[in-house]
Scaffold this motif. Structure first.
Motif, PDB file in Angstrom:
ATOM      1  N   VAL B  61       0.843  -1.205   0.000  1.00  0.00           N
ATOM      2  CA  VAL B  61       0.000   0.000   0.000  1.00  0.00           C
ATOM      3  C   VAL B  61       0.873   1.248   0.000  1.00  0.00           C
ATOM      4  O   VAL B  61       0.614   2.206  -0.743  1.00  0.00           O
ATOM      5  N   ALA B  62       1.957   1.228   0.795  1.00  0.00           N
ATOM      6  CA  ALA B  62       2.841   2.388   0.835  1.00  0.00           C
ATOM      7  C   ALA B  62       3.492   2.612  -0.525  1.00  0.00           C
ATOM      8  O   ALA B  62       3.638   3.749  -0.978  1.00  0.00           O
ATOM      9  N   LEU B  63       3.856   1.520  -1.198  1.00  0.00           N
ATOM     10  CA  LEU B  63       4.455   1.668  -2.523  1.00  0.00           C
ATOM     11  C   LEU B  63       3.477   2.312  -3.494  1.00  0.00           C
ATOM     12  O   LEU B  63       3.851   3.136  -4.328  1.00  0.00           O
ATOM     13  N   VAL B  64       2.192   1.934  -3.383  1.00  0.00           N
ATOM     14  CA  VAL B  64       1.210   2.513  -4.293  1.00  0.00           C
ATOM     15  C   VAL B  64       0.988   3.996  -3.979  1.00  0.00           C
ATOM     16  O   VAL B  64       0.832   4.804  -4.896  1.00  0.00           O
ATOM     17  N   VAL B  65       1.004   4.365  -2.696  1.00  0.00           N
ATOM     18  CA  VAL B  65       0.867   5.782  -2.339  1.00  0.00           C
ATOM     19  C   VAL B  65       2.008   6.575  -2.974  1.00  0.00           C
ATOM     20  O   VAL B  65       1.806   7.639  -3.573  1.00  0.00           O
ATOM     21  N   THR B  66       3.224   6.035  -2.878  1.00  0.00           N
ATOM     22  CA  THR B  66       4.365   6.685  -3.528  1.00  0.00           C
ATOM     23  C   THR B  66       4.149   6.758  -5.032  1.00  0.00           C
ATOM     24  O   THR B  66       4.398   7.784  -5.663  1.00  0.00           O
ATOM     25  N   GLY B  67       3.660   5.652  -5.590  1.00  0.00           N
ATOM     26  CA  GLY B  67       3.459   5.584  -7.033  1.00  0.00           C
ATOM     27  C   GLY B  67       2.473   6.619  -7.530  1.00  0.00           C
ATOM     28  O   GLY B  67       2.653   7.182  -8.616  1.00  0.00           O
ATOM     29  N   LEU B  68       1.439   6.897  -6.740  1.00  0.00           N
ATOM     30  CA  LEU B  68       0.429   7.881  -7.158  1.00  0.00           C
ATOM     31  C   LEU B  68       1.060   9.247  -7.383  1.00  0.00           C
ATOM     32  O   LEU B  68       0.781   9.912  -8.388  1.00  0.00           O
ATOM     33  N   VAL B  69       1.910   9.663  -6.426  1.00  0.00           N
ATOM     34  CA  VAL B  69       2.511  10.992  -6.548  1.00  0.00           C
ATOM     35  C   VAL B  69       3.466  11.024  -7.735  1.00  0.00           C
ATOM     36  O   VAL B  69       3.506  11.999  -8.501  1.00  0.00           O
ATOM     37  N   VAL B  70       4.223   9.930  -7.933  1.00  0.00           N
ATOM     38  CA  VAL B  70       5.125   9.884  -9.080  1.00  0.00           C
ATOM     39  C   VAL B  70       4.318   9.934 -10.377  1.00  0.00           C
ATOM     40  O   VAL B  70       4.688  10.620 -11.335  1.00  0.00           O
ATOM     41  N   ALA B  71       3.170   9.235 -10.400  1.00  0.00           N
ATOM     42  CA  ALA B  71       2.345   9.212 -11.609  1.00  0.00           C
ATOM     43  C   ALA B  71       1.842  10.611 -11.941  1.00  0.00           C
ATOM     44  O   ALA B  71       1.869  11.028 -13.107  1.00  0.00           O
ATOM     45  N   VAL B  72       1.410  11.355 -10.927  1.00  0.00           N
ATOM     46  CA  VAL B  72       0.880  12.690 -11.238  1.00  0.00           C
ATOM     47  C   VAL B  72       2.008  13.627 -11.668  1.00  0.00           C
ATOM     48  O   VAL B  72       1.816  14.467 -12.561  1.00  0.00           O
ATOM     49  N   SER B  73       3.219  13.443 -11.110  1.00  0.00           N
ATOM     50  CA  SER B  73       4.349  14.269 -11.575  1.00  0.00           C
ATOM     51  C   SER B  73       4.641  13.982 -13.041  1.00  0.00           C
ATOM     52  O   SER B  73       4.824  14.906 -13.845  1.00  0.00           O
ATOM     53  N   ALA B  74       4.688  12.686 -13.380  1.00  0.00           N
ATOM     54  CA  ALA B  74       4.998  12.325 -14.760  1.00  0.00           C
ATOM     55  C   ALA B  74       3.911  12.830 -15.697  1.00  0.00           C
ATOM     56  O   ALA B  74       4.200  13.322 -16.795  1.00  0.00           O
ATOM     57  N   THR B  75       2.651  12.738 -15.256  1.00  0.00           N
ATOM     58  CA  THR B  75       1.557  13.212 -16.096  1.00  0.00           C
ATOM     59  C   THR B  75       1.668  14.705 -16.355  1.00  0.00           C
ATOM     60  O   THR B  75       1.479  15.172 -17.485  1.00  0.00           O
ATOM     61  N   ALA B  76       2.004  15.457 -15.296  1.00  0.00           N
ATOM     62  CA  ALA B  76       2.117  16.909 -15.463  1.00  0.00           C
ATOM     63  C   ALA B  76       3.203  17.247 -16.473  1.00  0.00           C
ATOM     64  O   ALA B  76       3.005  18.077 -17.369  1.00  0.00           O
ATOM     65  N   LEU B  77       4.352  16.556 -16.358  1.00  0.00           N
ATOM     66  CA  LEU B  77       5.449  16.837 -17.281  1.00  0.00           C
ATOM     67  C   LEU B  77       5.064  16.440 -18.708  1.00  0.00           C
ATOM     68  O   LEU B  77       5.324  17.187 -19.668  1.00  0.00           O
ATOM     69  N   ALA B  78       4.415  15.281 -18.838  1.00  0.00           N
ATOM     70  CA  ALA B  78       4.034  14.818 -20.175  1.00  0.00           C
ATOM     71  C   ALA B  78       3.037  15.773 -20.816  1.00  0.00           C
ATOM     72  O   ALA B  78       3.133  16.079 -22.015  1.00  0.00           O
ATOM     73  N   LEU B  79       2.102  16.287 -20.010  1.00  0.00           N
ATOM     74  CA  LEU B  79       1.116  17.211 -20.573  1.00  0.00           C
ATOM     75  C   LEU B  79       1.774  18.508 -21.006  1.00  0.00           C
ATOM     76  O   LEU B  79       1.423  19.078 -22.047  1.00  0.00           O
ATOM     77  N   ARG B  80       2.752  18.992 -20.212  1.00  0.00           N
ATOM     78  CA  ARG B  80       3.479  20.187 -20.605  1.00  0.00           C
ATOM     79  C   ARG B  80       4.189  19.956 -21.945  1.00  0.00           C
ATOM     80  O   ARG B  80       4.161  20.791 -22.841  1.00  0.00           O
ATOM     81  N   LEU B  81       4.853  18.785 -22.058  1.00  0.00           N
ATOM     82  CA  LEU B  81       5.573  18.470 -23.292  1.00  0.00           C
ATOM     83  C   LEU B  81       4.621  18.420 -24.473  1.00  0.00           C
ATOM     84  O   LEU B  81       4.915  18.947 -25.548  1.00  0.00           O
ATOM     85  N   SER B  82       3.462  17.789 -24.282  1.00  0.00           N
ATOM     86  CA  SER B  82       2.528  17.671 -25.398  1.00  0.00           C
ATOM     87  C   SER B  82       1.988  19.041 -25.793  1.00  0.00           C
ATOM     88  O   SER B  82       1.795  19.328 -26.977  1.00  0.00           O
ATOM     89  N   GLY B  83       1.767  19.901 -24.777  1.00  0.00           N
ATOM     90  CA  GLY B  83       1.298  21.249 -25.093  1.00  0.00           C
ATOM     91  C   GLY B  83       2.329  22.012 -25.900  1.00  0.00           C
ATOM     92  O   GLY B  83       2.007  22.704 -26.874  1.00  0.00           O
TER      93      GLY B  83
END
Lengths: 304, 93
Positions: B61-83
């Motif tokens: 569960v702790a690994l998934v909590v960490t994963g969520l924050v990493v996922a949103v960071s990666a998503t933000a960067l990817a969206l910036r790149l696509s924009g």
């Protein structure tokens, strides 16, 4: 029986929303369905007993990711759509012919795992009295596997730096409707209160730095969208300090432990609780600042 | 069928659905959504494994909590790149 039915409905809803989020007719519909997907996923976590995750998912997965996607949609403008058609039957059959065997392969290799016992939960519970906190998930996050959390803060910082390099993400928000402003003015103190509660609660029950940070960031984003906050500039130095605070404090504690104590990231006996609490507070502020900068951060446009 | 096994299956289906989307869709934002769905599928498999015994496995569960924050960071960067990519294309046209 009733539980099985509930599971079935929840899983069906989840998969349908996922399909809709992928193949929605317009991008706007897709994003809306994806946000709903995040909320249903939070329900699934709650059903599976992972309350920590449900809290984090509702704030991060549904709230912040949704805001990010809508901001990207606004920047992208109306792109030409209609690039695919599900009606094409041959394509669907081909996809099924590839994906179904893969699914079978995955399931047949993963299913034995569902029966096997793992020794980790017992070890985690056995070491809990020495960890400084009472909630096992928080103990894992900030004591046993503190490395993960440290590196995660670094990843967040890197993403922020990367986004900043990509130039001005100016956010053109429409004039907020009066009700949004009125609600936000009342909601903001409540969000700070709930965030603080989640942070404090994290040592003994579900909650903690991530959930609190994400909640605070969501509050900042909605205040910004209601034009109750001035634009968040990258160049504002207290904000930069907040972003760095979590990682810096974490690194300082780790380095002090390695230099004076028993080793990298192992807390001295009796000091675990105050150290973890300090790190958690700093990490909460850092996560809140970084996430809100990622979503609504702006850079002053160079004067033409 | 036991509860962990059921949610394990749902996680796998979700992952494959995301994979199908990633391979067939052209729009960058849709592809980013597809990657997020694949990530959710992985998280679902991990949490299904975490609830094999009661109380659940805190490590996963702790690994998934960490994963969520990493996922949103990666998503933000990817969206910036696509924009940025969309803007560059618009500039070319």
């Amino acid at each position: 029986m009733a539980e099985g039915l509930f599971d079935l409905v929840l899983a069906g809803l989840l998969l349908m929303l996922a399909g809709g989020a992928l193949y929605g007719r317009s991008l706007y519909t897709s994003i809306l369905l994806f946000v709903t997907f995040g909320l249903v996923l939070a329900l699934v976590w709650a059903r599976l007993g992972a309350v920590d995750l449900a809290l984090a998912e509702a704030a991060i997965g549904a709230g912040l990711t949704g805001a990010l996607l809508f901001a990207a949609l606004a920047r992208q403008g109306r792109a030409p759509e209609g690039e695919f058609d599900l009606a094409c039957r041959r394509r669907g059959l081909a996809a099924a012919a590839v994906l179904l065997p893969v699914l079978w392969l995955m399931l047949s290799s993963l299913a034995p795992l569902a029966e096997r016992d793992s020794p980790l939960p017992e070890l985690a519970l056995a070491a809990l009295p020495h960890s400084g906190v009472e909630h096992p998930v928080t103990a894992v996050l900030l004591n046993y596997r503190a490395w993960d959390t440290l590196l995660e803060l670094a990843v967040l910082l890197l993403a922020l730096l990367g986004a900043r390099q990509l130039g001005s993400g100016r956010l053109d928000t429409a004039r907020p409707w009066p009700q949004l402003r009125a609600w936000n003015a009342h909601l903001a103190p409540l969000l700070v209160l709930v965030g603080g509660f989640l942070l404090w609660r994290g040592s003994s029950a579900p909650g903690g730095a991530f959930q609190a940070g994400a909640l605070l960031a969501a509050g900042v984003v909605s205040l910004r969208l209601a034009h109750l906050l001035p634009p968040l500039r990258w160049s504002f130095w207290p904000l930069r300090l907040l972003v760095l605070l979590g990682l810096a404090l974490f690194l300082a504690v780790a380095a002090a432990g390695a230099w004076l104590g028993q080793g990298w990231l192992s807390y001295p006996a009796g000091w675990a609780k105050p150290l973890i609490l300090a790190i958690e507070v700093a990490a909460t502020l850092s996560i809140a600042a970084s996430l809100s900068l990622l979503v609504v951060g702006e850079r002053r446009e160079p004067a033409p | 069928m036991s509860t962990p096994l059921f949610w394990l299956g749902v996680g796998c289906v979700l992952w494959l659905l995301g994979l199908h989307g990633l391979l067939t869709l052209r729009n960058a934002v849709r592809r980013i959504i597809a990657i997020n769905l694949m990530g959710s599928g992985v998280f679902l498999v991990m949490v299904a494994l975490a609830i094999r015994e009661r109380p659940g496995d805190p490590v996963l569960v702790a690994l998934v909590v960490t994963g969520l924050v990493v996922a949103v960071s990666a998503t933000a960067l990817a969206l910036r790149l696509s924009g940025q990519l969309a803007r560059a294309r618009k500039g070319d046209a």
